[in-house]
Design a protein around this motif. Structure first.
Motif, PDB file in Angstrom:
ATOM      1  N   GLN A  11      43.821  29.176  38.453  1.00 15.46           N
ATOM      2  CA  GLN A  11      43.856  29.014  37.001  1.00 15.46           C
ATOM      3  C   GLN A  11      42.455  28.794  36.411  1.00 15.46           C
ATOM      4  O   GLN A  11      42.139  29.302  35.341  1.00 15.46           O
ATOM      5  N   MET A  12      41.621  28.029  37.126  1.00 15.56           N
ATOM      6  CA  MET A  12      40.252  27.823  36.657  1.00 15.56           C
ATOM      7  C   MET A  12      39.480  29.139  36.626  1.00 15.56           C
ATOM      8  O   MET A  12      38.672  29.387  35.726  1.00 15.56           O
ATOM      9  N   THR A  13      39.731  29.989  37.619  1.00 13.98           N
ATOM     10  CA  THR A  13      39.104  31.308  37.661  1.00 13.98           C
ATOM     11  C   THR A  13      39.417  32.084  36.392  1.00 13.98           C
ATOM     12  O   THR A  13      38.539  32.704  35.779  1.00 13.98           O
ATOM     13  N   LYS A  14      40.678  32.051  35.963  1.00 14.81           N
ATOM     14  CA  LYS A  14      41.070  32.741  34.728  1.00 14.81           C
ATOM     15  C   LYS A  14      40.364  32.138  33.515  1.00 14.81           C
ATOM     16  O   LYS A  14      39.855  32.864  32.647  1.00 14.81           O
ATOM     17  N   ALA A  15      40.345  30.810  33.449  1.00 16.55           N
ATOM     18  CA  ALA A  15      39.748  30.145  32.284  1.00 16.55           C
ATOM     19  C   ALA A  15      38.262  30.461  32.162  1.00 16.55           C
ATOM     20  O   ALA A  15      37.765  30.798  31.075  1.00 16.55           O
ATOM     21  N   LEU A  16      37.527  30.373  33.275  1.00 16.98           N
ATOM     22  CA  LEU A  16      36.090  30.656  33.227  1.00 16.98           C
ATOM     23  C   LEU A  16      35.834  32.124  32.921  1.00 16.98           C
ATOM     24  O   LEU A  16      34.864  32.467  32.224  1.00 16.98           O
ATOM     25  N   SER A  17      36.694  33.006  33.451  1.00 21.18           N
ATOM     26  CA  SER A  17      36.489  34.434  33.198  1.00 21.18           C
ATOM     27  C   SER A  17      36.592  34.752  31.712  1.00 21.18           C
ATOM     28  O   SER A  17      35.855  35.604  31.198  1.00 21.18           O
ATOM     29  N   ILE A  18      37.497  34.079  31.015  1.00 18.86           N
ATOM     30  CA  ILE A  18      37.655  34.296  29.574  1.00 18.86           C
ATOM     31  C   ILE A  18      36.422  33.798  28.820  1.00 18.86           C
ATOM     32  O   ILE A  18      35.876  34.474  27.941  1.00 18.86           O
ATOM     33  N   GLU A  19      35.967  32.600  29.166  1.00 20.12           N
ATOM     34  CA  GLU A  19      34.817  32.022  28.454  1.00 20.12           C
ATOM     35  C   GLU A  19      33.528  32.807  28.676  1.00 20.12           C
ATOM     36  O   GLU A  19      32.703  32.938  27.778  1.00 20.12           O
ATOM     37  N   TRP A  20      33.344  33.313  29.898  1.00 20.27           N
ATOM     38  CA  TRP A  20      32.057  33.890  30.257  1.00 20.27           C
ATOM     39  C   TRP A  20      32.020  35.413  30.236  1.00 20.27           C
ATOM     40  O   TRP A  20      30.982  36.016  30.506  1.00 20.27           O
ATOM     41  N   ALA A  21      33.132  36.052  29.894  1.00 20.43           N
ATOM     42  CA  ALA A  21      33.165  37.519  29.854  1.00 20.43           C
ATOM     43  C   ALA A  21      32.146  38.077  28.857  1.00 20.43           C
ATOM     44  O   ALA A  21      31.497  39.099  29.121  1.00 20.43           O
ATOM     45  N   GLU A  22      31.978  37.412  27.720  1.00 19.97           N
ATOM     46  CA  GLU A  22      31.036  37.915  26.709  1.00 19.97           C
ATOM     47  C   GLU A  22      29.594  37.886  27.206  1.00 19.97           C
ATOM     48  O   GLU A  22      28.720  38.541  26.642  1.00 19.97           O
ATOM     49  N   HIS A  23      29.356  37.135  28.274  1.00 20.89           N
ATOM     50  CA  HIS A  23      28.015  37.047  28.859  1.00 20.89           C
ATOM     51  C   HIS A  23      27.873  37.940  30.095  1.00 20.89           C
ATOM     52  O   HIS A  23      26.880  37.844  30.823  1.00 20.89           O
ATOM     53  N   ASN A  24      28.893  38.759  30.352  1.00 16.00           N
ATOM     54  CA  ASN A  24      28.873  39.679  31.493  1.00 16.00           C
ATOM     55  C   ASN A  24      28.858  38.944  32.834  1.00 16.00           C
ATOM     56  O   ASN A  24      28.282  39.427  33.811  1.00 16.00           O
ATOM     57  N   VAL A  25      29.488  37.785  32.868  1.00 16.95           N
ATOM     58  CA  VAL A  25      29.651  37.027  34.113  1.00 16.95           C
ATOM     59  C   VAL A  25      31.098  37.192  34.568  1.00 16.95           C
ATOM     60  O   VAL A  25      32.018  36.764  33.881  1.00 16.95           O
ATOM     61  N   ASN A  26      31.283  37.841  35.703  1.00 12.21           N
ATOM     62  CA  ASN A  26      32.620  38.066  36.258  1.00 12.21           C
ATOM     63  C   ASN A  26      33.014  36.891  37.143  1.00 12.21           C
ATOM     64  O   ASN A  26      32.232  36.489  38.014  1.00 12.21           O
ATOM     65  N   VAL A  27      34.206  36.374  36.933  1.00 14.88           N
ATOM     66  CA  VAL A  27      34.710  35.252  37.743  1.00 14.88           C
ATOM     67  C   VAL A  27      36.041  35.675  38.360  1.00 14.88           C
ATOM     68  O   VAL A  27      37.004  35.959  37.644  1.00 14.88           O
ATOM     69  N   ASN A  28      36.066  35.751  39.675  1.00 12.79           N
ATOM     70  CA  ASN A  28      37.264  36.165  40.404  1.00 12.79           C
ATOM     71  C   ASN A  28      37.507  35.237  41.588  1.00 12.79           C
ATOM     72  O   ASN A  28      36.699  34.356  41.876  1.00 12.79           O
ATOM     73  N   ALA A  29      38.623  35.445  42.252  1.00  8.94           N
ATOM     74  CA  ALA A  29      38.957  34.624  43.414  1.00  8.94           C
ATOM     75  C   ALA A  29      39.576  35.493  44.502  1.00  8.94           C
ATOM     76  O   ALA A  29      40.058  36.602  44.240  1.00  8.94           O
ATOM     77  N   ILE A  30      39.561  34.979  45.708  1.00  6.44           N
ATOM     78  CA  ILE A  30      40.198  35.619  46.858  1.00  6.44           C
ATOM     79  C   ILE A  30      41.215  34.636  47.424  1.00  6.44           C
ATOM     80  O   ILE A  30      40.924  33.447  47.576  1.00  6.44           O
ATOM     81  N   ALA A  31      42.416  35.134  47.711  1.00  4.79           N
ATOM     82  CA  ALA A  31      43.493  34.266  48.221  1.00  4.79           C
ATOM     83  C   ALA A  31      43.939  34.762  49.587  1.00  4.79           C
ATOM     84  O   ALA A  31      44.828  35.619  49.688  1.00  4.79           O
ATOM     85  N   HIS A  72      40.648  37.744  38.059  1.00  4.24           N
ATOM     86  CA  HIS A  72      41.644  38.213  39.028  1.00  4.24           C
ATOM     87  C   HIS A  72      41.561  37.428  40.330  1.00  4.24           C
ATOM     88  O   HIS A  72      40.476  37.063  40.771  1.00  4.24           O
ATOM     89  N   THR A  73      42.722  37.178  40.944  1.00  5.03           N
ATOM     90  CA  THR A  73      42.753  36.625  42.294  1.00  5.03           C
ATOM     91  C   THR A  73      43.257  37.711  43.232  1.00  5.03           C
ATOM     92  O   THR A  73      44.404  38.160  43.127  1.00  5.03           O
ATOM     93  N   LEU A  74      42.387  38.156  44.124  1.00  6.74           N
ATOM     94  CA  LEU A  74      42.702  39.218  45.078  1.00  6.74           C
ATOM     95  C   LEU A  74      43.375  38.590  46.297  1.00  6.74           C
ATOM     96  O   LEU A  74      42.748  37.841  47.052  1.00  6.74           O
ATOM     97  N   VAL A  75      44.647  38.882  46.472  1.00  5.74           N
ATOM     98  CA  VAL A  75      45.418  38.289  47.574  1.00  5.74           C
ATOM     99  C   VAL A  75      45.239  39.135  48.831  1.00  5.74           C
ATOM    100  O   VAL A  75      45.500  40.341  48.824  1.00  5.74           O
TER     101      VAL A  75
END
Length: 256
Positions: A170-190, A245-248
């Motif tokens: 969930q934190m991955t999703k939240a940070l990705s929304i905040e930082w997308a405008e700065h071209n910072v990609n936030v993802n996770a691996i599960a 995104h969380t890549l399972v």
């Protein structure tokens, strides 16, 4: 072929890997170096980090040993500043460090709970925040958090662990929304269960491996190499349109 090479090219990128002294973290650090990245290595054990650093430099890449207890939140900013000054930039952050205290829920103590959540979730947020301060002005960056299939399914003796990994997703999703405008990609691996020297004792429990394999449609445990491909993909230009995104990587466990 040249396009494919470029899509996965990390030449001259600067990566930070937490939990880099052994196991999956060590292999991630070496894989990043093999793809051209310079790597800052974070863990508590300086001696083991030095060994990994030597291996990276033998590959022709630069490395920096950064001893750090991620429980010490105040020290995180200081160490990230050190890395920024040493390399001049930070392109990639791999939040790999984590732990599990395998106990039935009724036996989990407050100390157990705090330790698992502090390492697996709290420290990930604060090092991401510290690195984000440098990525955002540079208008680029890749942050990859290590979640788990336990963020999506339940399992025995995983109450604290599952809670921490659900928080990571969930934190991955939240940070990705905040930082997308700065071209910072936030993802996770599960990942599913990965067999490493550190998890070997787990599989010695009677019936444990059989139960795990019965839940995995591909009928095999994860290997470290299964994680490396996901890391390189999410760290490289090939994933520039992927964020939140969380890549399972679970052999189909969560497809049931």
């Amino acid at each position: 072929m040249e396009l494919i090479k470029e899509l996965f090219n990390l030449t001259d990128k600067v990566a930070i890997v937490t939990g880099a002294s052994k196991g999956i973290g060590r292999e991630i650090a070496l894989a990043l170096a093999k793809c051209g990245a310079d790597v800052a290595l974070i863990a508590r054990g300086e001696k083991e980090l030095i060994e990994v650093s030597k291996e990276i430099e033998e590959l022709g890449r630069k490395s920096l040993v950064v001893p750090l207890d991620l429980m010490n939140i105040e020290e995180i900013d200081e160490k990230v500043e050190l890395i920024q000054k040493h390399f001049g930039k930070i392109d990639i952050l791999i939040n790999n460090a984590g732990l599990n205290i395998a106990k039935p829920a009724l036996e989990v103590t407050e100390e157990d709970w705090d330790l698992v959540l502090d390492i697996n979730l709290k420290s990930v947020f604060f090092i991401s925040k510290a690195v984000g301060k440098h990525m955002i002005p540079n208008k680029q960056g890749k942050i990859i958090n290590m979640s788990s299939q336990m963020a999506f399914v339940g399992f025995y003796k995983r109450a604290a662990y599952s809670s921490s990994k659900g928080g990571i997703t969930q934190m991955t999703k939240a940070l990705s929304i905040e930082w997308a405008e700065h071209n910072v990609n936030v993802n996770a691996i599960a990942p599913t269960f990965i067999k490493t020297p550190m998890t070997e004792s787990m599989f010695e429990e009677e019936g444990f491996q059989e139960e795990v394999l019965n839940r995995i449609p591909l009928k095999r445990l994860g290997k470290v190499e299964d994680i490396l491909g996901a890391v390189i993909y999410l760290a490289s230009p090939s994933s520039n349109l992927v964020t939140g995104h969380t890549l399972v990587v679970d052999g189909g466990w969560t497809a049931w």
